[in-house]
Design a protein around this motif. Structure first.
Motif, mmCIF file in Angstrom:
data_model
loop_
_atom_site.group_PDB
_atom_site.id
_atom_site.type_symbol
_atom_site.label_atom_id
_atom_site.label_comp_id
_atom_site.label_asym_id
_atom_site.label_seq_id
_atom_site.Cartn_x
_atom_site.Cartn_y
_atom_site.Cartn_z
ATOM 1 N N VAL A 66 0.830 -1.214 0.000
ATOM 2 C CA VAL A 66 0.000 0.000 0.000
ATOM 3 C C VAL A 66 0.862 1.261 0.000
ATOM 4 N N ALA A 67 2.177 1.100 -0.123
ATOM 5 C CA ALA A 67 3.060 2.268 -0.151
ATOM 6 C C ALA A 67 2.731 3.131 -1.359
ATOM 7 N N GLY A 68 2.577 4.406 -1.124
ATOM 8 C CA GLY A 68 2.273 5.336 -2.191
ATOM 9 C C GLY A 68 0.789 5.559 -2.441
ATOM 10 N N ARG A 148 3.124 6.127 3.476
ATOM 11 C CA ARG A 148 4.423 5.460 3.423
ATOM 12 C C ARG A 148 4.581 4.564 4.641
ATOM 13 N N PRO A 149 5.250 3.410 4.494
ATOM 14 C CA PRO A 149 5.526 2.579 5.665
ATOM 15 C C PRO A 149 6.487 3.282 6.619
ATOM 16 N N SER A 150 6.422 2.903 7.866
ATOM 17 C CA SER A 150 7.343 3.444 8.856
ATOM 18 C C SER A 150 8.787 3.141 8.459
ATOM 19 N N GLU A 151 9.659 4.137 8.645
ATOM 20 C CA GLU A 151 11.083 3.908 8.363
ATOM 21 C C GLU A 151 11.708 3.087 9.491
ATOM 22 N N GLN A 152 12.696 2.300 9.142
ATOM 23 C CA GLN A 152 13.452 1.572 10.156
ATOM 24 C C GLN A 152 14.357 2.547 10.911
#
Length: 262
Positions: A66-68, A148-152
Motif C-alpha cells: 500500500v506504499a504510495g 508510506r511505511p514506517s522507516e526503520q
C-alpha cells in the motif's frame, strides 16, 4: 590471393556477412534493451484517496503493497509536538542522514483525528530549523497525501546526536515514545494538499509501483542473435579460407604443367 579475395563471388559474400553482422548485432542489442526494461518498476493503478484509517492501523504495520496509496485525513495539528526530521532532501526517496548532512528538514507534525488517534504527517521541507515556514497551522485541516511505511530506525547513517525536537527517521517505534498521549497509527503521510506555506517546499513522493522481475527470455534471445553472428563469421572464415586455398592450387597447376613441358 588478393584476386581471389576480391572476386565477385567473395565480394558478395563479404557484403552479405557485413549485413548479417550489423543486423544480428542490432537485434541482439534490441532484445537486451527489452530485457533491461522488463526489470524497471511499472506504475500501479492509482485510485482515488481513501481514509487513512482504512490502511494505517494502530498496532499493525503498513505493508509495502500500500506504499504510495493516496489517503485523506481530517483532524487538528498538534503544534507543540512537531518534530524536524534532520538531514533530509525534499524527496522522500532520497537518502538521508550522513548522506544528506545539512540538507534541510522535513516538517513532521502529528495530526489528531476525530477518534483520538494520531497520524504522522510530513507537511513539507524547510532549509533550516528556524525557518518561519515551519509554523504549524491552527484549526481543523483536511490533509491529502501518500501513505508510506514506517522507516526503520537504522534506515539512515546518523551523523551524531541531534538537538531536542529533531529525529533522524520517521519511525513509528520511536514516535510512540515521543508522542505517548494518544494511540499512534503506523506509517506516515507525505502531504500533497494543502500546499506548504510560503518558504516551505513540498516533499516529492512517488506513486505506487508494481514489483516486476526481469524477463530472462529476452536475454536468451539477445545471446542467440549474437551467437548467430559469431557463427556467420565462422562460416565466412572457412569459406574464404577454402576459396584462397583453391585459388592457390589453380595458380600452381599451370606452373607445374609448364615445368613438366620444359
Amino acid at each position: 590471393m588478393l584476386r581471389t579475395l576480391f572476386s565477385p563471388r567473395l565480394v558478395g559474400l563479404h557484403l552479405l556477412v557485413i549485413g548479417v553482422l550489423v543486423s544480428f548485432t542490432f537485434l541482439g542489442r534490441w532484445q537486451l534493451g527489452v530485457f533491461e526494461a522488463s526489470g524497471a518498476p511499472k506504475l500501479a493503478p492509482d485510485p482515488a484517496p481513501i481514509a487513512v484509517s482504512d490502511l494505517a492501523k494502530v498496532g499493525s504495520h503498513v505493508t509495502g503493497d500500500v506504499a504510495g496509496r493516496r489517503v485523506t485525513a481530517t483532524g487538528t495539528y498538534e503544534a507543540g509536538s512537531q518534530l524536524l526530521v534532520a538531514d533530509r532532501l525534499p524527496d522522500v526517496s532520497a537518502p538521508g542522514g550522513r548522506a544528506a548532512r545539512g540538507a534541510g528538514f522535513w516538517l513532521l507534525t502529528p495530526l489528531r483525528l476525530a477518534d483520538g488517534t494520531i497520524v504522522s504527517v510530513i507537511r513539507g521541507w524547510v532549509p533550516s530549523a528556524q525557518d518561519p515556514a515551519a509554523a504549524v497551522p491552527s484549526g481543523p485541516v483536511t490533509v491529502t497525501g501518500r501513505l508510506r511505511p514506517s522507516e526503520q530506525t537504522d534506515a539512515v547513517e546518523r551523523s551524531g546526536q541531534l538537538p531536542g525536537g529533531q529525529v533522524a527517521t520517521v519511525s513509528t517505534a520511536e514516535l510512540i515514545n515521543v508522542w505517548p498521549n494518544a494511540p499512534l497509527r503506523d506509517g506516515f503521510v507525505v502531504a500533497t494538499a494543502p500546499t506548504p506555506p510560503p518558504g516551505a517546499t513540498a516533499v516529492a513522493v512517488p506513486p505506487p509501483t508494481l514489483g516486476v522481475g526481469f524477463n530472462w527470455r529476452n536475454l536468451a534471445y539477445a545471446a542467440q542473435w549474437w551467437i548467430f553472428a559469431l557463427f556467420a563469421v565462422f562460416m565466412w572464415f572457412h569459406f574464404v579460407r577454402d576459396a584462397v586455398r583453391g585459388g592457390r592450387g589453380e595458380e600452381r597447376r599451370p606452373a607445374a604443367v609448364a615445368e613438366a613441358g620444359s
